[in-house]
Design an enzyme around this catalytic site. Structure first.
Site, mmCIF file in Angstrom:
data_model
loop_
_atom_site.group_PDB
_atom_site.id
_atom_site.type_symbol
_atom_site.label_atom_id
_atom_site.label_comp_id
_atom_site.label_asym_id
_atom_site.label_seq_id
_atom_site.Cartn_x
_atom_site.Cartn_y
_atom_site.Cartn_z
ATOM 1 N N ASP A 1 62.535 48.221 36.021
ATOM 2 C CA ASP A 1 62.356 49.666 35.834
ATOM 3 C C ASP A 1 61.466 50.279 36.910
ATOM 4 O O ASP A 1 61.465 51.496 37.092
ATOM 5 C CB ASP A 1 61.768 49.953 34.444
ATOM 6 C CG ASP A 1 60.512 49.151 34.178
ATOM 7 O OD1 ASP A 1 60.561 47.914 34.365
ATOM 8 O OD2 ASP A 1 59.488 49.745 33.811
ATOM 9 N N HIS B 1 48.808 34.553 30.129
ATOM 10 C CA HIS B 1 50.033 35.154 29.599
ATOM 11 C C HIS B 1 49.673 36.069 28.439
ATOM 12 O O HIS B 1 48.973 35.656 27.524
ATOM 13 C CB HIS B 1 51.002 34.071 29.104
ATOM 14 C CG HIS B 1 51.507 33.182 30.193
ATOM 15 N ND1 HIS B 1 51.926 31.891 29.994
ATOM 16 C CD2 HIS B 1 51.647 33.418 31.513
ATOM 17 C CE1 HIS B 1 52.317 31.382 31.140
ATOM 18 N NE2 HIS B 1 52.149 32.279 32.084
ATOM 19 N N ASP C 1 52.314 35.769 37.975
ATOM 20 C CA ASP C 1 52.301 37.142 37.449
ATOM 21 C C ASP C 1 53.692 37.759 37.389
ATOM 22 O O ASP C 1 53.850 38.977 37.512
ATOM 23 C CB ASP C 1 51.368 38.044 38.293
ATOM 24 C CG ASP C 1 49.977 37.454 38.393
ATOM 25 O OD1 ASP C 1 49.495 36.944 37.372
ATOM 26 O OD2 ASP C 1 49.385 37.480 39.491
ATOM 27 N N GLY D 1 41.209 40.255 37.225
ATOM 28 C CA GLY D 1 41.073 41.700 37.415
ATOM 29 C C GLY D 1 41.276 42.152 38.859
ATOM 30 O O GLY D 1 41.156 43.329 39.172
ATOM 31 N N GLY E 1 60.693 47.241 30.895
ATOM 32 C CA GLY E 1 59.448 47.844 30.403
ATOM 33 C C GLY E 1 58.581 46.781 29.776
ATOM 34 O O GLY E 1 59.018 45.641 29.618
HETATM 35 P P1 IMP Z 1 43.454 28.270 41.385
HETATM 36 O O1 IMP Z 1 44.681 27.959 40.598
HETATM 37 O O2 IMP Z 1 42.398 28.952 40.582
HETATM 38 O O3 IMP Z 1 42.958 27.084 42.119
HETATM 39 O O4 IMP Z 1 43.862 29.338 42.519
HETATM 40 C C1 IMP Z 1 44.689 28.984 43.617
HETATM 41 C C2 IMP Z 1 45.571 30.158 44.015
HETATM 42 O O5 IMP Z 1 46.521 30.383 42.983
HETATM 43 C C3 IMP Z 1 44.815 31.462 44.187
HETATM 44 O O6 IMP Z 1 45.446 32.200 45.212
HETATM 45 C C4 IMP Z 1 45.010 32.172 42.866
HETATM 46 O O7 IMP Z 1 44.938 33.569 42.986
HETATM 47 C C5 IMP Z 1 46.428 31.735 42.524
HETATM 48 N N1 IMP Z 1 46.687 31.707 41.073
HETATM 49 C C6 IMP Z 1 46.321 30.769 40.180
HETATM 50 N N2 IMP Z 1 46.767 31.072 38.957
HETATM 51 C C7 IMP Z 1 47.440 32.215 39.065
HETATM 52 C C8 IMP Z 1 48.178 33.029 38.136
HETATM 53 O O8 IMP Z 1 48.290 32.731 36.946
HETATM 54 N N3 IMP Z 1 48.742 34.150 38.655
HETATM 55 C C9 IMP Z 1 48.665 34.485 39.967
HETATM 56 N N4 IMP Z 1 48.004 33.758 40.856
HETATM 57 C C10 IMP Z 1 47.397 32.635 40.419
#
Ligand code: IMP
Length: 483
Positions: free
Chosen positions: A388, A56, A28, A357, A471
């Site tokens: 920012d 993304h 993220d 979410g 931003g």
């Molecule tokens: P999994 O990839 O669904 O097996 O999740 C394993 C860990 O990676 C969990 O803590 C998820 O929240 C985190 N995770 C997987 N993909 C993302 C992402 O795109 N952004 C943030 N956290 C992610």
């Protein structure tokens, strides 16, 4: 992006025929936006790890919003898209994403290639994931529910179907699926719910073939040929170093190799093919799910539920503006508690996951973590997103060291993940700036406080900051003059 900045980027990236854009925190980071800026200067967009767990959000040059999970976000710029072998393939979600993309882009799509050896999702993967999470009890990983752990695990057990199996005759596909079914059945029987039989799984998967069939190939050969023909490649990282299954905070990780080095294995190109890495990091890192996060401001569960329970403060919520201004006042009077700071930045940055979410827990800028991430990823530059968010804050604690077992750790050194909660973070208060820098796109237009913050940070981390996000919009970025 204004033309002169685009030209600047063109000059910077021209010497680098290939570039890996990888996340440096726990996902993220806003990689989508950075990829979007850099993509213009590359011919092919390549995914090398992760799967449908990624999310993304990018905009097409016409301003249409596109959320990509599986397909590289270079799709928005109509680049040839390659989904490498290191990416897990989900035929159902791919078909949905493709349909949405067709609608968003108004029909004509660029070429999209899927590797014939990418591990293939089945409904059993998700059943297994549910059972694994349940049986972990309090130590659950908090996955995105896309079957990622089982996809990697089953592949490594050498019983996985792969995307290319969708090109087999139905009976042959059923035979492949039966093998996996036989291995999984004793576990799946422990799970309540419907366990579909191999024949019906084959039928469902084959129903997606019309959208998929012509795209399945040996993608490493596609990339090899592209390089031979003088094309340039951008490797789009998914997730981030903290979630890499080897170099992240295991077992609280995802199951792909999201480190920059994952690009070599995930795309099937020799190591010397990779010219440079741009590591994307968030000014204030965030984490969802479980696992170590040394710079975290508040309890994870509290932070995750805060977003769910206070939706009126998020997005376009009615209470947002008042909440933010009263919290900022408190922060600047040094009366805000750490949880209150977390709430302020969560609301300000609308820190909620695109795929799930869930609310994201926020941390302070963390130099020791960044030094570790740079040690493993070896970036030539950093892209610092959401800078920012510090506008209007007089000063903020920054983590400048980790103490473990009474000793200050050296730059790049971490304890094992199970000990990370015992790390004591050393904080320094860094001045910020009062001016609003939203949308600033020239370094000279950044206030002095912001410029000093950037120089101090890049000096401490040891890697130049090339891009700075100011931003959400594509134009809201500063390209800094770095060597
Ligand atoms: P999994 O990839 O669904 O097996 O999740 C394993 C860990 O990676 C969990 O803590 C998820 O929240 C985190 N995770 C997987 N993909 C993302 C992402 O795109 N952004 C943030 N956290 C992610």
């Amino acid at each position: 992006m204004p033309e002169h900045l685009n030209q600047k980027l063109e000059n910077i990236f021209k010497p680098y025929k290939t570039i890996v854009v990888a996340g440096g925190n726990w996902g993220d980071e806003g990689k989508g936006k950075i990829i979007d800026l850099v993509m213009e200067h590359y011919d092919l967009a390549v995914r090398y790890s992760g799967g449908a767990n990624a999310g993304h959000t990018v905009k097409t040059p016409q301003g249409v919003k596109l959320v990509s999970h599986l397909i590289p976000c270079g799709l928005a710029q109509h680049k040839t898209c390659v989904m490498g072998r290191g990416e897990f393939f989900d035929a159902r979600l791919f078909s949905e994403e493709l349909a949405a993309a067709k609608q968003a882009l108004g029909g004509g799509l660029p070429e999209i290639f899927i590797d014939h050896m990418s591990p293939l999702w089945t409904p059993w993967h998700s059943l297994l994931e549910g059972w694994l999470e349940l049986s972990r009890g309090n130590t659950k990983v908090g996955t995105t529910g896309k079957g990622i752990g089982p996809l990697e695990g089953i592949y490594k057990l050498r019983v996985s179907p792969v995307a290319g199996h969708l090109l087999l005759e139905k009976e042959e596909l059923v035979t492949v699926l039966k093998m996996l079914y036989g291995v999984m059945l004793p576990i799946l029987e422990k799970v309540r719910g419907n366990i579909p039989a191999p024949e019906s799984v084959a039928e469902e998967l084959l129903s997606f073939l019309p959208q998929i069939g012509g795209r399945i190939t040996d993608t490493s050969f596609v990339l090899h040929q592209a390089l031979q023909n003088g094309k340039s490649l951008l490797f789009e990282g998914a997730q981030a170093l903290g979630l890499d299954s080897h170099w992240g905070t295991y077992p609280f990780v995802s199951s792909g190799n999201s480190a920059a080095a994952g690009a070599a294995i995930g795309a099937g190109l020799p190591m010397q093919s990779f010219a440079a890495t741009l590591m994307v990091v968030k000014t204030l890192p965030t984490r969802v799910g479980s696992g170590p996060f040394p710079s975290e401001m508040w309890e994870r569960e509290e932070a995750m539920f805060f977003a769910k329970n206070h939706s009126e403060l998020f997005g376009e919520g009615a209470g947002r503006a008042e909440f933010l201004s009263s919290m900022l006042k408190k922060i600047n009077q040094k009366q805000a508690t750490a949880p209150e700071m977390s709430q302020y930045f969560q609301v300000l940055g609308d820190e909620r996951g695109a795929t799930t979410g869930r609310g994201r827990s926020v941390g302070f800028t963390d130099i020791p973590w960044l030094q570790y991430a740079c040690r493993i990823n070896g970036p030539k530059w950093l892209a610092l997103t959401r800078f920012d968010m510090l506008s209007g804050v007089k000063s903020i604690p920054v983590i400048v060291g980790y103490k473990y077992q009474g000793r200050l750790l050296q730059p790049g050194q971490l304890p094992p993940p199970w000990e990370m909660s015992k790390v004591e973070t050393i904080k320094e208060d860094w001045p910020c700036w009062t001016e609003d820098i939203s949308g600033v796109s020239e370094e000279k237009d950044l206030p002095q406080g912001a410029r000093e913050f950037l120089s101090r940070l890049e000096k401490a981390v040891g890697v130049p900051i090339l891009l700075v996000g100011t931003g959400p919009g594509r134009e809201a970025a500063v390209v800094r003059g770095v060597a």
